[in-house]
Enzyme design. Structure first.
Site, PDB file in Angstrom:
ATOM      1  N   HIS A   1      -0.631   1.657  -4.485  1.00  0.00           N
ATOM      2  CA  HIS A   1      -0.765   1.390  -3.045  1.00  0.00           C
ATOM      3  C   HIS A   1      -2.106   1.953  -2.589  1.00  0.00           C
ATOM      4  O   HIS A   1      -2.638   2.891  -3.183  1.00  0.00           O
ATOM      5  CB  HIS A   1       0.400   2.095  -2.349  1.00  0.00           C
ATOM      6  CG  HIS A   1       0.552   1.805  -0.891  1.00  0.00           C
ATOM      7  ND1 HIS A   1      -0.221   2.431   0.069  1.00  0.00           N
ATOM      8  CD2 HIS A   1       1.415   1.001  -0.217  1.00  0.00           C
ATOM      9  CE1 HIS A   1       0.162   2.010   1.270  1.00  0.00           C
ATOM     10  NE2 HIS A   1       1.138   1.137   1.120  1.00  0.00           N
TER      11      HIS A   1
ATOM     12  N   ASP B   1       4.037   9.384  -6.958  1.00  0.00           N
ATOM     13  CA  ASP B   1       4.418   8.820  -5.657  1.00  0.00           C
ATOM     14  C   ASP B   1       5.793   8.173  -5.815  1.00  0.00           C
ATOM     15  O   ASP B   1       5.935   7.140  -6.457  1.00  0.00           O
ATOM     16  CB  ASP B   1       3.370   7.793  -5.233  1.00  0.00           C
ATOM     17  CG  ASP B   1       3.808   6.948  -4.040  1.00  0.00           C
ATOM     18  OD1 ASP B   1       4.848   7.264  -3.425  1.00  0.00           O
ATOM     19  OD2 ASP B   1       3.111   5.968  -3.728  1.00  0.00           O
TER      20      ASP B   1
ATOM     21  N   GLN C   1       8.687   4.399  -3.339  1.00  0.00           N
ATOM     22  CA  GLN C   1       9.456   3.193  -3.619  1.00  0.00           C
ATOM     23  C   GLN C   1      10.641   3.450  -4.535  1.00  0.00           C
ATOM     24  O   GLN C   1      11.473   2.562  -4.743  1.00  0.00           O
ATOM     25  CB  GLN C   1       8.551   2.131  -4.254  1.00  0.00           C
ATOM     26  CG  GLN C   1       7.530   1.555  -3.314  1.00  0.00           C
ATOM     27  CD  GLN C   1       8.161   0.822  -2.139  1.00  0.00           C
ATOM     28  OE1 GLN C   1       9.200   0.197  -2.256  1.00  0.00           O
ATOM     29  NE2 GLN C   1       7.532   0.919  -0.980  1.00  0.00           N
TER      30      GLN C   1
ATOM     31  N   LYS D   1      12.137   5.305   3.738  1.00  0.00           N
ATOM     32  CA  LYS D   1      12.527   4.370   2.671  1.00  0.00           C
ATOM     33  C   LYS D   1      13.940   4.677   2.168  1.00  0.00           C
ATOM     34  O   LYS D   1      14.507   3.903   1.402  1.00  0.00           O
ATOM     35  CB  LYS D   1      11.563   4.489   1.489  1.00  0.00           C
ATOM     36  CG  LYS D   1      10.083   4.470   1.831  1.00  0.00           C
ATOM     37  CD  LYS D   1       9.519   3.096   1.924  1.00  0.00           C
ATOM     38  CE  LYS D   1       7.995   3.187   2.020  1.00  0.00           C
ATOM     39  NZ  LYS D   1       7.367   1.889   2.133  1.00  0.00           N
TER      40      LYS D   1
ATOM     41  N   CYS E   1      -0.683  -3.762   0.871  1.00  0.00           N
ATOM     42  CA  CYS E   1      -1.533  -2.574   0.687  1.00  0.00           C
ATOM     43  C   CYS E   1      -1.775  -2.301  -0.799  1.00  0.00           C
ATOM     44  O   CYS E   1      -1.809  -1.150  -1.237  1.00  0.00           O
ATOM     45  CB  CYS E   1      -0.928  -1.345   1.369  1.00  0.00           C
ATOM     46  SG  CYS E   1      -0.814  -1.488   3.155  1.00  0.00           S
TER      47      CYS E   1
END
Length: 405
Positions: free
Chosen positions: A122, A199, A202, A225, A363
Site C-alpha cells: 500500500h 503491516d 488487511q 478493519k 493505493c
C-alpha cells in the site's frame, strides 16, 4: 462449526438499509468493515456515562475511563499473543504506526544502509520509507512480485545483506488478497540482523496472528478493519526496540519530568502516546475484539474461504473477466476487470443496484503498473456476507457488461 450468518447480520444496523432502492450488499470490507451494535454501544456508553480524560485525574470518572482504556489494551495484548501490555502502543491507525517507526529509525540509519519493502505494498507502506531514505541516505530495495500476485521470495534472499536494517511487508495485500509468507520473511531478515515490521491492516479481520510465535519486531493494524471504530489502531513493538527508539511526538502524557532545561520521558507505553488519545475508540476497539472472538476466527476463516471460492468460480463464468491475484494462499479479496471496460464504469453501475465495491488503484499503484492496468474492481468479503450477496454481485457485473459492450 458453520456460522449463523443471518443471526450475525442482525448485529449490524447498517446491513438493514437500502441503497438506490435495493438492499445494501456491502463488499468493500478491505477499505473498512461495518460495526456491530455492541461496538457502537461501547462508544455511546463512554460518552454518556463516564466521559473523562485518562491517567490524569483522581476523580471517579477519570478512574473509570482509565480502567476501561487499559482493559482494552490488555484485551489487545492477549488477542495478539503479546508478552507485555506495555508493548502495545495505541495509535491513530496503521499509517500512524508505520510513520512512528519510520521516524524512530531516522536516528538509527546511515548512508549506505538498506530498507527492503515488497512490490505488493500500500502507498502508506512505501512513502514513509522513501521519506526516511531521503533523510538518512539509506536506499530502498524492493522484493519483486510474480504474475500470480505472489512475492518472488528467491529474489528476497538475494537482496538481503548485512546492509539491510529494516524489512517491511504487509501480511496480506489489500489490492490482491495475497497472504505473504511472513514467517519466512521474518526468519531470513533476522539471520542478517535486520528488524521486521509487518503491516497487518488487511490480515487481522481474517486471521488471529500470534506475534510472540512469529518473533516479529513490529506489527501494526487498525481497529476499523476489525469491526471497530475509525481513528484508532495499535503498534506492537518488542520492548528492546521500543526503548531504543526516540519518542515520535512531544506533549502531555509522554513525559516523566519537564523543566526548561531538560525533559525526561515516560516509561512504555506512554512514551509513544502523547496527548489525549481516542479514548472512546480504544475502548470500542476492545469491544470489537471481544465480538470477533465470540464468533471465532476458525469459523470466520472457513466462511470467508467458502465465499472466496464460490465468488471466484461464479465471476470467472463471465466471458472476458480476469482476476488479478491468483496465488494459492489468499484471503477473501477478488480484484478483477472485464476486457475493454474501465473498472470505474462497472463500479458505478453495480452501485446503482445497491452493491458497494471499490474501484481504482487501491493505493497500490505499483501493482497496477505491473499489470499495465489503470485499476481494478475489488470485491472484498467479510464473515457477515452471504452466498446470495455473491449471486447479486455476479448478476450486477453481468448486467454492467451487457450495458457497456
Amino acid at each position: 462449526m458453520a456460522l449463523d450468518v443471518q443471526k450475525i447480520r442482525a448485529d449490524f444496523p447498517i446491513l438493514k438499509r437500502q441503497v438506490n432502492g435495493y438492499p445494501l450488499v456491502y463488499l468493500d470490507n478491505a477499505a473498512t468493515s461495518q460495526k456491530p451494535q455492541m461496538v457502537i454501544d461501547a462508544i455511546v456508553n463512554y460518552y454518556s456515562h463516564y466521559n473523562a480524560n485518562i491517567h490524569r485525574g483522581v476523580h471517579s470518572l477519570s478512574q473509570e475511563a482509565t480502567d476501561a482504556y487499559e482493559a482494552a489494551r490488555k484485551k489487545i495484548q492477549q488477542h495478539f499473543g503479546i508478552q507485555h501490555a506495555h508493548e502495545v502502543i495505541f495509535t491513530a491507525g496503521t499509517t500512524h504506526g508505520i510513520n512512528l517507526i519510520a521516524s524512530g529509525f531516522s536516528s538509527l540509519l546511515n548512508k549506505g544502509d538498506e530498507i527492503i519493502v515488497s512490490a505488493l505494498e500500500h502507498h502508506s507502506n512505501i512513502v514513509p520509507w522513501q521519506m526516511l531514505c531521503e533523510r538518512t541516505g539509506a536506499t530502498l530495495q524492493v522484493i519483486p512480485m510474480n504474475e500470480d500476485g505472489t512475492l518472488a521470495i528467491s529474489d528476497y534472499s538475494k537482496i538481503l545483506s548485512e546492509k539491510t536494517k529494516l524489512v517491511f511487508v504487509n501480511h496480506i495485500s489489500n489490492a490482491l488478497g495475497t497472504i505473504n509468507p511472513i514467517e519466512i520473511i521474518i526468519q531470513k531478515a533476522h539471520e542478517v540482523g535486520a528488524a521486521v515490521l509487518i503491516d497487518g491492516a488487511q490480515a487481522c479481520s481474517h486471521v488471529k496472528p500470534d506475534l510472540a510465535a512469529l518473533d516479529v519486531d513490529f506489527y501494526v493494524t487498525s481497529a476499523h478493519k476489525m469491526c471497530g471504530p475509525t481513528g484508532v489502531g495499535v503498534l506492537y513493538g518488542k520492548e528492546a526496540w521500543l526503548r531504543k527508539l526516540p519518542p515520535y511526538q512531544g506533549g502531555g502524557e509522554m513525559i516523566k519530568e519537564v523543566s526548561f532545561e531538560k525533559t525526561t520521558y515516560a516509561d512504555l507505553p506512554h512514551k509513544f502516546e502523547a496527548g489525549t488519545p481516542n479514548i472512546a475508540g480504544g475502548i470500542a476497539f476492545g469491544a470489537a475484539i471481544d465480538y470477533l472472538n465470540s464468533i471465532g476466527f476458525d469459523a470466520i476463516e472457513a466462511h470467508e474461504k467458502f465465499l472466496l471460492e464460490y465468488a471466484t468460480k461464479k465471476l470467472l463464468e463471465i466471458e472476458g473477466l480476469r482476476i488479478y491475484g491468483t496465488g494459492t494462499k489468499k484471503t477473501s479479496v477478488i480484484s478483477f476487470n472485464i476486457e475493454g471496460i474501465h473498472p470505474y464504469d462497472i463500479g458505478t453501475i453495480v452501485d446503482k443496484l445497491g452493491i458497494a465495491v471499490r474501484t481504482g488503484h487501491h493505493c497500490a499503484q505499483p501493482i497496477m503498473d505491473f499489470y499495465k492496468i489503470p485499476g481494478t474492481v475489488r470485491a472484498s468479503f467479510a464473515f457477515y456476507n452471504t452466498k446470495e450477496e455473491v449471486d447479486r454481485l455476479v448478476a450486477a457485473v453481468s448486467k454492467a457488461k451487457q450495458m457497456l459492450t
